[in-house]
Design an enzyme around this catalytic site. Sequence first.
Site, PDB file in Angstrom:
ATOM      1  N   ASP A 194       0.832  -1.198   0.000  1.00 34.55           N
ATOM      2  CA  ASP A 194       0.000   0.000   0.000  1.00 34.55           C
ATOM      3  C   ASP A 194       0.872   1.255   0.000  1.00 34.55           C
ATOM      4  O   ASP A 194       1.866   1.340   0.727  1.00 34.55           O
ATOM      5  CB  ASP A 194      -0.888  -0.020   1.255  1.00 34.55           C
ATOM      6  CG  ASP A 194      -1.924   1.075   1.261  1.00 34.55           C
ATOM      7  OD1 ASP A 194      -2.748   1.113   0.336  1.00 34.55           O
ATOM      8  OD2 ASP A 194      -1.913   1.890   2.209  1.00 34.55           O
ATOM      9  N   GLU A 253       1.634  -0.580  -5.108  1.00 29.65           N
ATOM     10  CA  GLU A 253       0.615   0.425  -5.377  1.00 29.65           C
ATOM     11  C   GLU A 253       1.343   1.759  -5.336  1.00 29.65           C
ATOM     12  O   GLU A 253       1.570   2.329  -4.274  1.00 29.65           O
ATOM     13  CB  GLU A 253      -0.506   0.421  -4.327  1.00 29.65           C
ATOM     14  CG  GLU A 253      -1.599   1.426  -4.675  1.00 29.65           C
ATOM     15  CD  GLU A 253      -2.232   2.122  -3.473  1.00 29.65           C
ATOM     16  OE1 GLU A 253      -3.365   2.628  -3.618  1.00 29.65           O
ATOM     17  OE2 GLU A 253      -1.605   2.184  -2.409  1.00 29.65           O
TER      18      GLU A 253
END
Length: 594
Positions: A226, A309
């Site tokens: 993330d 990401e």
Amino acid sequence: MTQSTPDATALTPLHDADPADAPWWRDAVIYQIYPRSWADSDGDGIGDLPGITARLPYLRDLGVDAIWLSPFYVSPMHDAGYDVADYRDIDPVFGSLPDADALISTAHDLGLKVVVDLVPNHSSSEHEWFKAALAAGPGSAERGRYVFREGKGANGEEPPNNWPSVFGGEGWTRVTEADGTPGEWYLHIFDTTQPDYDWTNPEVGDEFASILEFWCARGVDGFRVDVAHGLVKEAGLPDWHGPMQMLDAADSSAEAALPVGEEESARIHETGDGPRPPMWDQEGVHDIYRRWRSVLDAQPAPERILCAEAWVKPESRLARYVRSDEMHQAFNFDFLDTHWDAERLREVITTSFRENDHVGAPTTWVLSNHDVVRHASRLGLDQSLPRPNGIGADQAQPNAELGLKRARAATMLMLGLPGSSYVYQGEELGLPESTDMPDEFRQDPTFHRTEGKEIGRDGCRVPMPWVRDAPSLGFGPSDATWLPQPEAYGAYAVDQQEGVEGSTLELYRSMLSVRRADRLGLGSAAWHDLSGGDVVAVVNASGSGSDAGRRMLVLVNLGAEPVALPSGAEVVLSSGPLGADGQVPTDVAVWARL
């Protein structure tokens, strides 16, 4: 008027094929499960790990290679689990560590690999480290694990800099010290309850290396990282007047975001690639991922992966995250963000292959996820406007029929390209965004921190419809759902599409079956001469042994006129009905063997 058909052998090379024995991750199709919304086993309205495990045969039958699970860790759930309080345990709302072990084991038995989410930019404010930091006070080793700073102004009453939160409002919160006085400020690029780690502190790096080892020992096959571009901040934490460039389609020019009269005061970070915000894409992140790669490479077989990401532009900078000693994959958000425009699609595909091939990495295609408007709705909006962050009932509504038609074609293009692909839960059903959700049900911190100015991400996170006439559409044994399901979702339920010729579910199953059989993910790519104007046409040559050189034409018609296929082309699949004499109508894609 039908476009003319050029010589089917006229090709422009774009990408070389991978060997037949390439590692699994180079061509894998990975299905994202948002645990809160996929399957609820106990009727509390929230999806859980036992529910996921029970539904895994569905994914085996769908034909994907792996699953990616959004966070299931212990969390107060201020950001749906992306505020982690304990990285080594499961939140009771989802189950337990034995439930996670059972899920991983069952997935492996079904031939599915398991990728889990890792959230290293920030923790929850309920994490033991952060609670210790608040208790220990300024200058302590405990505070050194996070980004604490003295405020500006005579009494430190102003934030240390002007950074905003991605979710709206200021990116800093001032703490009250043990003696009751206003104290230092801590950075939270996201919600107030998500304090950012200070990755210049070796303790932070050691902790996450240990977390990786913990989950590898439990059998996971990889980690989706993330906010991979956000862990390191520019030294000195300088002010920034440009756009945040994350979760939206903000202009990539910092000057474009400045109020009139402030151009001269903006501190623009000039690099070889243009302005770069000081909270994103700093050089130090690459040292972190080199260490992580060494941790994973030291694990016993099978090979484990890292997927970034990283909302990074241009593609040349994104490709740096997938160099041979860093990550294995990085989501291609340029592809996701591209409007329904053939010229732009061709540009993104060309650039993506060029930059990733330069570092020897596959391109990782994606069209939807838990942070963006579903592409079945997004492609039914005005394509001249930026991608919205959610859609409310009082805003312009997507054309559902047009959006789904384009989404099916876009997915056929994506799955026909060499590389890996990620599929978001429910897109195989053609699920649209929930756009009529009453405000009182919304939970995304973006909605609340912007006082509703940004609708946020709840609309793409609504629980899955499995059975039209069952409670909660088969999501669980009760009528409870943590977000309301639109009435329209019943028609999209799995039981309404299984075995139905032409349904979106059966189209996905067919595409994934052909993709696997023809090894399209490992193929070479070349532009066919039909590419141009409103047509995107790629020839994917794949196969080995007696099948070597098998060629699949992947063609999408985005124009108003039908397109004739090359002479001798054998249509394998189409995203919608073809016209007279096999012509490809507007907003339809085909796979055809040459």
